[in-house]
Scaffold this motif. Structure first.
Motif, mmCIF file in Angstrom:
data_model
loop_
_atom_site.group_PDB
_atom_site.id
_atom_site.type_symbol
_atom_site.label_atom_id
_atom_site.label_comp_id
_atom_site.label_asym_id
_atom_site.label_seq_id
_atom_site.Cartn_x
_atom_site.Cartn_y
_atom_site.Cartn_z
ATOM 1 N N LEU A 113 1.246 -58.071 2.665
ATOM 2 C CA LEU A 113 0.767 -59.453 2.539
ATOM 3 C C LEU A 113 0.732 -60.197 3.876
ATOM 4 N N LYS A 114 1.748 -59.997 4.693
ATOM 5 C CA LYS A 114 1.871 -60.777 5.920
ATOM 6 C C LYS A 114 1.247 -60.133 7.151
ATOM 7 N N PHE A 115 1.006 -58.802 7.105
ATOM 8 C CA PHE A 115 0.459 -58.134 8.279
ATOM 9 C C PHE A 115 -0.849 -57.410 7.973
ATOM 10 N N LEU B 272 5.466 -59.981 13.171
ATOM 11 C CA LEU B 272 5.783 -58.736 12.479
ATOM 12 C C LEU B 272 7.297 -58.560 12.489
ATOM 13 N N GLU B 273 7.875 -58.615 11.316
ATOM 14 C CA GLU B 273 9.317 -58.389 11.160
ATOM 15 C C GLU B 273 9.509 -56.961 10.681
ATOM 16 N N TRP B 274 10.294 -56.194 11.384
ATOM 17 C CA TRP B 274 10.491 -54.788 11.039
ATOM 18 C C TRP B 274 11.215 -54.614 9.716
ATOM 19 N N VAL C 68 -5.753 -51.601 19.586
ATOM 20 C CA VAL C 68 -4.442 -51.352 20.179
ATOM 21 C C VAL C 68 -3.424 -52.310 19.570
ATOM 22 N N LEU C 69 -2.250 -51.780 19.265
ATOM 23 C CA LEU C 69 -1.140 -52.577 18.760
ATOM 24 C C LEU C 69 -0.022 -52.537 19.789
ATOM 25 N N GLU C 70 0.528 -53.705 20.095
ATOM 26 C CA GLU C 70 1.747 -53.735 20.914
ATOM 27 C C GLU C 70 2.880 -54.227 20.034
ATOM 28 N N LEU C 71 3.908 -53.417 19.920
ATOM 29 C CA LEU C 71 5.107 -53.782 19.174
ATOM 30 C C LEU C 71 6.095 -54.443 20.123
ATOM 31 N N GLY C 72 6.700 -55.535 19.684
ATOM 32 C CA GLY C 72 7.680 -56.226 20.518
ATOM 33 C C GLY C 72 7.071 -56.713 21.814
ATOM 34 N N THR D 185 8.555 -61.156 16.783
ATOM 35 C CA THR D 185 9.084 -62.035 15.736
ATOM 36 C C THR D 185 8.301 -63.351 15.752
ATOM 37 N N PRO D 186 8.303 -64.088 14.639
ATOM 38 C CA PRO D 186 7.577 -65.366 14.615
ATOM 39 C C PRO D 186 8.023 -66.326 15.729
#
Length: 191
Positions: free
Chosen positions: A90-92, A79-81, A22-26, A48-49
């Protein structure tokens, strides 16, 4: 989610999220992620970081005993949109493949469920949301999003952009007029 009069209170049976990715955005303070993890899900909480370091980590650490008691897992990740494809990979995606032990040459990490609440304030966030979903939503996955209806043009643009990106957008019944709940899936399974 609230059941309508034709549904019972088990809209999502308790075992529904057991061992699901499961992914939760924001995710902010992480409440949804922690609840899902207590239902046995393997959750990646994103924001955001700054939010991850200030709020998410604090709450996850304070409630780690409950998460572990229910055999769940919450992993906070920035995670930056606005990241371009290379930054996103690379980052996610790369850390995610390592986390899940996936051979990135054979497959990409995908989520069976994605959740988000109050994600779209302005039209400039719509396409980045669609781009993220295209990369992370499993072919049979489901994205549930609560959306506060502020401006009709933003809402309509969001629905049209998601449809144009290959998604089916269904508005779910709710008793509240101030917000909408959407169930978003791939228009056609992409297997």
């Amino acid at each position: 989610l609230e059941p309508t009069k034709d549904e019972d209170e088990n809209f999502f049976p308790l075992q529904h999220f057991k061992n699901k990715r499961v992914l939760e955005l924001g995710g902010g303070v992480g409440l949804v992620s922690m609840v899902l993890s207590c239902l046995g899900a393997d959750v990646v909480l994103t924001d955001t970081p700054q939010v991850i370091s200030a709020a998410s980590m604090k709450n996850i650490n304070a409630n780690r005993h409950l998460i572990e008691l229910f055999s769940g897992k919450v992993t906070p990740m920035a995670l930056e949109w606005g990241w371009d494809n290379l930054e996103f990979d690379l980052k996610f995606m790369e850390p995610l493949t390592k986390l899940w032990g996936i051979d990135a040459k054979k497959s990409q990490p995908k989520f069976e469920f994605v959740f988000g609440s109050d994600l779209i304030y302005h039209q400039n966030a719509i396409q980045p949301l669609a781009n993220i979903l295209k990369k992370v939503l499993d072919p049979k996955g489901e994205f549930y999003m609560a959306h506060k209806d502020r401006k009709a043009e933003v809402r309509n643009s969001m629905i049209e952009t998601l449809k144009a990106s290959g998604f089916k957008v269904e508005e779910m019944q709710t008793r509240r007029r101030a917000f909408s709940i959407f169930r978003i899936t791939w228009e056609k399974n992409e297997e």
